[in-house]
Design an enzyme around this catalytic site. Sequence first.
Site, PDB file in Angstrom:
ATOM      1  N   GLY A  37       0.731  -1.158   0.003  1.00 50.74           N
ATOM      2  CA  GLY A  37      -0.068   0.025   0.037  1.00 50.74           C
ATOM      3  C   GLY A  37       0.865   1.087   0.106  1.00 50.74           C
ATOM      4  O   GLY A  37       0.529   2.230  -0.441  1.00 50.74           O
ATOM      5  N   ASP A  38       1.957   1.231   0.779  1.00 51.43           N
ATOM      6  CA  ASP A  38       2.776   2.473   0.771  1.00 51.43           C
ATOM      7  C   ASP A  38       3.360   2.510  -0.745  1.00 51.43           C
ATOM      8  O   ASP A  38       3.506   3.729  -1.018  1.00 51.43           O
ATOM      9  CB  ASP A  38       3.756   2.242   1.987  1.00 51.43           C
ATOM     10  CG  ASP A  38       3.268   2.190   3.290  1.00 51.43           C
ATOM     11  OD1 ASP A  38       2.537   3.244   3.528  1.00 51.43           O
ATOM     12  OD2 ASP A  38       3.642   1.159   3.961  1.00 51.43           O
ATOM     13  N   ARG A  39       4.074   1.414  -1.133  1.00 54.35           N
ATOM     14  CA  ARG A  39       4.492   1.293  -2.538  1.00 54.35           C
ATOM     15  C   ARG A  39       3.404   2.130  -3.693  1.00 54.35           C
ATOM     16  O   ARG A  39       3.781   2.941  -4.405  1.00 54.35           O
ATOM     17  CB  ARG A  39       4.904   0.018  -2.986  1.00 54.35           C
ATOM     18  CG  ARG A  39       5.571   0.051  -4.437  1.00 54.35           C
ATOM     19  CD  ARG A  39       6.940   0.829  -4.551  1.00 54.35           C
ATOM     20  NE  ARG A  39       6.701   2.016  -4.865  1.00 54.35           N
ATOM     21  CZ  ARG A  39       7.879   3.059  -5.357  1.00 54.35           C
ATOM     22  NH1 ARG A  39       8.925   2.262  -5.006  1.00 54.35           N
ATOM     23  NH2 ARG A  39       7.479   4.180  -5.668  1.00 54.35           N
TER      24      ARG A  39
END
Length: 460
Positions: free
Chosen positions: A259-261
Amino acid sequence: MRIVVVGDVLLDVDISGTSERLSPDAPVPVVDVTGSSVRAGGAGLVAVLLAADGAEVELVTALSDDARSHDMRRALAGVRTIAGHSSGPTPVKTRVRTNDHAVTRLDEGCGAVAAPRVTAAMLESVAGADAIIVSDYGRGLAADPALRTALERRRSGVPLVWDPHPRGARPVASATVVTPNLAEAAAFTGHAAQGVTGAADAAGALAASWGCGSVVVTLGALGALLLTQPATGRPAGGPALPLLVPAVAVGAADVCGAGDRFAASLTLALAGGAGLADAVAAAVQAAGVFLTAGGVSALGRPAGPAPDAALGAVELAGAVRSAGGTVVATGGCFDLLHAGHARTLAAARRLGDCLIVCLNSDDSVRRLKGDHRPILGQQDRVDLLLALECVDAVLVFDEDTPETALGSIRPHLWVKGGDYAGATLPEAALVQSWGGQSVTVPYIAARSTTLLAGALARVG
């Protein structure tokens, strides 16, 4: 181009080991630790990912002054950090994995804390940003009134991506796009959200509730669903139609950090001038590549070569063979994919456990068919084949015949259409040399690229 990441940082600790016995004190596994690593998590991971992408990054966050904060600062080495003071402890999440499987996660200092202090330097960083991503992990920074005002007043044309948290602050209405995952979207709406329909309903409800123009709900292996409401409200014909961007299956067991990527790549694409739909597509692809490369576990490793399609086909064949399965292959130009191709490919796939298509390159097709062919270029033909559920991999070869390609994957079955029935295939002896068999499947009459091309020419 300066991207400012605003949000809460976490310290992620990974402990890896092996487990071959249970403890005599209780029926729990004994982990023999073989290694450990420390990295930045939360907004810190987003900043580290963007820095690794080559972006100029500033991290606006709050840091504690406890012992673990020193580990945090080392994990953020190379990222310009503008930090206020947090009165709470550094939040630490420790994951224990054995034999490539998660055993447990230990959380320290992750409870509620007093709101961190926001400084003038933090506000100035936001005001001067060329793109902003808010990575809210529910520790109070995104709720600060002065910081929220600075976010709302950002310069015109500066994209603002808000990655929300169920315990975090409400996204500002001026956010370009908000990026909850499906579970978060369900928590925000208070209703169970399942699949694409649930994601679309939740996205519409959240866009209306938050007052933002766009919401993209990430769906894991399904990809991401983007809903954008017109600036002047919904059209008379009904609600806006969502855009579903499918993901390529990667089979990753550990999706931590995906999700951060996604959020980082979305922000980077918007900062580069991409439209929202194109930016979401780029972010979905980047998340897939991230997981394929090992996810957060691969951070810090030297970058390897770009994935090679031929190597992928060879690895697939080897994996299926090692598992005792049957490797099936077929080949051809597959120019202007038609129903005859699709039926032949589907029939071939039913004969084994994977289907690899050996595809003539553009140069190979020209030598075989003439300068007017192929009609579709090599990459388009690869994409069309891989879009078929029955095709597991495509191996492009540049020779006139597929012997070299076949030698690299050594299929158990080499399948051709029924129009080759009774013909002598030059590659049949090669396939037989490793114990394989060449076969044909029923031919679909009146289906050919030549006929289709002629029909198109007549209507053109």
